[in-house]
Design a protein around this motif. Structure first.
Motif, short mmCIF file in Angstrom:
data_model
loop_
_atom_site.label_atom_id
_atom_site.label_comp_id
_atom_site.label_asym_id
_atom_site.label_seq_id
_atom_site.Cartn_x
_atom_site.Cartn_y
_atom_site.Cartn_z
N LEU A 280 49.07 -17.50 7.04
CA LEU A 280 49.03 -17.46 8.49
C LEU A 280 49.43 -18.81 9.08
O LEU A 280 49.26 -19.85 8.42
CB LEU A 280 47.62 -17.11 8.97
N PRO A 281 49.94 -18.83 10.31
CA PRO A 281 50.17 -20.12 10.99
C PRO A 281 48.87 -20.91 11.05
O PRO A 281 47.78 -20.33 11.09
CB PRO A 281 50.65 -19.70 12.38
N GLU A 282 48.99 -22.21 11.08
CA GLU A 282 47.81 -23.08 11.00
C GLU A 282 46.76 -22.75 12.06
O GLU A 282 45.55 -22.77 11.78
CB GLU A 282 48.24 -24.55 11.12
N GLN A 283 47.20 -22.44 13.28
CA GLN A 283 46.24 -22.20 14.37
C GLN A 283 45.46 -20.90 14.21
O GLN A 283 44.48 -20.67 14.92
CB GLN A 283 46.96 -22.23 15.73
N MET A 284 45.88 -20.04 13.25
CA MET A 284 45.20 -18.76 13.05
C MET A 284 44.30 -18.74 11.82
O MET A 284 43.52 -17.80 11.64
CB MET A 284 46.24 -17.63 12.93
N ARG A 285 44.39 -19.78 11.00
CA ARG A 285 43.61 -19.78 9.76
C ARG A 285 42.13 -19.98 10.05
O ARG A 285 41.76 -20.73 10.96
CB ARG A 285 44.12 -20.88 8.82
N GLN A 286 41.32 -19.31 9.23
CA GLN A 286 39.86 -19.37 9.33
C GLN A 286 39.29 -18.74 10.60
O GLN A 286 38.12 -18.91 10.92
CB GLN A 286 39.33 -20.82 9.22
N LEU A 287 40.14 -17.99 11.34
CA LEU A 287 39.66 -17.28 12.52
C LEU A 287 39.48 -15.80 12.17
O LEU A 287 40.28 -15.22 11.44
CB LEU A 287 40.65 -17.41 13.67
N ASN A 288 38.42 -15.19 12.74
CA ASN A 288 38.26 -13.76 12.52
C ASN A 288 39.11 -12.98 13.53
O ASN A 288 39.71 -13.56 14.44
CB ASN A 288 36.78 -13.35 12.59
N ASP A 289 39.15 -11.67 13.36
CA ASP A 289 40.02 -10.84 14.21
C ASP A 289 39.67 -10.96 15.69
O ASP A 289 40.55 -11.00 16.56
CB ASP A 289 39.92 -9.38 13.77
N ASP A 290 38.39 -11.01 15.99
CA ASP A 290 37.96 -11.12 17.39
C ASP A 290 38.43 -12.43 18.01
O ASP A 290 38.88 -12.47 19.17
CB ASP A 290 36.44 -11.02 17.50
N GLN A 291 38.33 -13.52 17.26
CA GLN A 291 38.77 -14.83 17.77
C GLN A 291 40.28 -14.85 17.99
O GLN A 291 40.75 -15.41 18.99
CB GLN A 291 38.36 -15.92 16.78
N ILE A 292 41.02 -14.26 17.07
CA ILE A 292 42.47 -14.21 17.21
C ILE A 292 42.87 -13.42 18.45
O ILE A 292 43.76 -13.82 19.21
CB ILE A 292 43.11 -13.58 15.94
N GLU A 293 42.19 -12.30 18.66
CA GLU A 293 42.49 -11.48 19.84
C GLU A 293 42.12 -12.20 21.13
O GLU A 293 42.87 -12.17 22.11
CB GLU A 293 41.72 -10.16 19.73
#
Length: 259
Positions: free
Chosen positions: A58-71
Motif C-alpha cells: 500500500l502507499p505509505e499514507q495507507m499503511r497500518q490503517l484499518n478500513d474505517d480509517q482509510i474510508e
C-alpha cells in the motif's frame, strides 16, 4: 587460489576464493559486496513471501490503517488497478495492513516460491560445509532470479513504493530497521585475520603468506565494533571428545585405586 572462510561474529557466512597477490582494498570491498548482497537477497525473499500472500504494498499514507480509517480519510490505493498479478487475484487481507490483499493465484504463487527457494539455496551459509565458494556474480544471479519471477507475475512492474521494487533499484530505505544493523557500511568495513586487522594498501600475502593453496578463517566487522573474538583453538566437537576421554581416564584411575 586461497579460500577465505568469512565469518561475522561467530556466524559462518560464506567461502570466497581469491589470490594472495590481490590488494587488501579489493578483497575487503568484494567481501563486503557479497556480504551485503546476501542480505539483500534475504530481505527481498522475506518481502516476496508477503507479496505472494497479500499482494503489492500500500502507499505509505495507507499503511497500518484499518478500513474505517482509510474510508474516513478518503484514501485510495491508486496502484491497485495498475498492478494486478498475471491471471488475476483473490482477496486475502493483510493482518499487518501493509499490503493491499490482492493475492496472486496459485500458479503465480508457485513461480514466486520457486524463485525464492532457488535464490536462497544459492547464498545459503550451509554451503560452507560443502566447500562451495560464493561470488558476487552468484549473488547477482540470485537477484536476477527474484527479479525475473516478479516480472512474470507482475509484468506491469510493482508500485514504485513497494519495498521489493525499491530493493531492485537499490533505493531501499533501511533507516530504523533491524536490517540496517546487519548491513556493513563499505567505508567502515574491517577485515580481521588471526587477531590482526587486515589493513588497506597492502597485499593479502602480507598477512596470509605466499601459499596460494590454503584455506583461512577471516572475520568481517566495521569501525566501532572493536576486534572480533579469536577463533577457538579446539572446536566444540573435539573439546567434547577430549572431556569424555578425560572423564573416562579419571574413572579408570578411581577404579584402579580401589582395587
Amino acid at each position: 587460489m586461497v579460500v577465505l572462510h568469512v565469518k561475522r561474529g561467530d556466524d559462518h557466512v560464506f567461502l570466497y576464493e581469491t589470490s594472495v597477490n590481490t590488494a587488501t582494498d579489493t578483497v575487503i570491498r568484494e567481501l563486503v559486496s557479497v556480504f551485503n548482497g546476501r542480505l539483500k537477497v534475504q530481505r527481498i525473499c522475506m518481502e516476496m513471501e508477503e507479496l505472494a500472500e497479500h499482494g503489492t504494498m500500500l502507499p505509505e499514507q495507507m499503511r497500518q490503517l484499518n478500513d474505517d480509517q482509510i474510508e474516513e480519510l478518503h484514501l485510495k490505493d491508486e496502484w491497485a488497478d495498475k498492478c494486478i498479478p498475471m491471471g488475476g487475484f483473490t482477496f486475502n487481507k493483510d493482518p499487518l495492513c501493509r499490503r493491499n490483499g490482492q493475492q496472486p493465484n496459485e500458479a503465480m504463487r508457485k513461480v514466486l516460491e520457486k524463485a525464492m527457494a532457488d535464490a536462497k539455496a544459492m547464498i545459503d551459509k550451509n554451503l560452507c560445509k560443502t566447500n562451495t565458494v560464493l561470488t558476487l556474480k552468484i549473488v547477482e544471479e540470485a537477484l536476477n532470479i527474484l527479479r525475473g519471477a516478479v516480472m512474470i507475475v507482475y509484468p506491469m512492474k510493482l508500485p514504485p513504493h513497494d519495498t521489493i521494487q525499491m530493493e531492485f533499484i537499490n533505493m531501499e530505505d533501511l533507516t530504523g530497521t533491524q536490517a540496517s544493523k546487519e548491513v556493513i557500511e563499505p567505508s567502515k568495513a574491517q577485515l580481521w585475520f588471526a587477531g590482526h586487522q587486515v589493513l588497506p594498501g597492502k597485499l593479502l600475502k602480507d598477512y596470509l603468506g605466499s601459499n596460494d593453496k590454503t584455506k583461512v578463517v577471516v572475520k568481517l566487522n566495521q569501525l566501532g565494533e572493536g576486534p572480533p573474538g579469536r577463533e577457538q583453538v579446539v572446536n566444540e566437537q573435539l573439546r567434547r571428545q577430549m572431556m569424555a576421554a578425560n572423564f573416562k581416564r579419571q574413572e579408570e584411575l578411581k577404579l584402579s585405586s580401589i582395587i
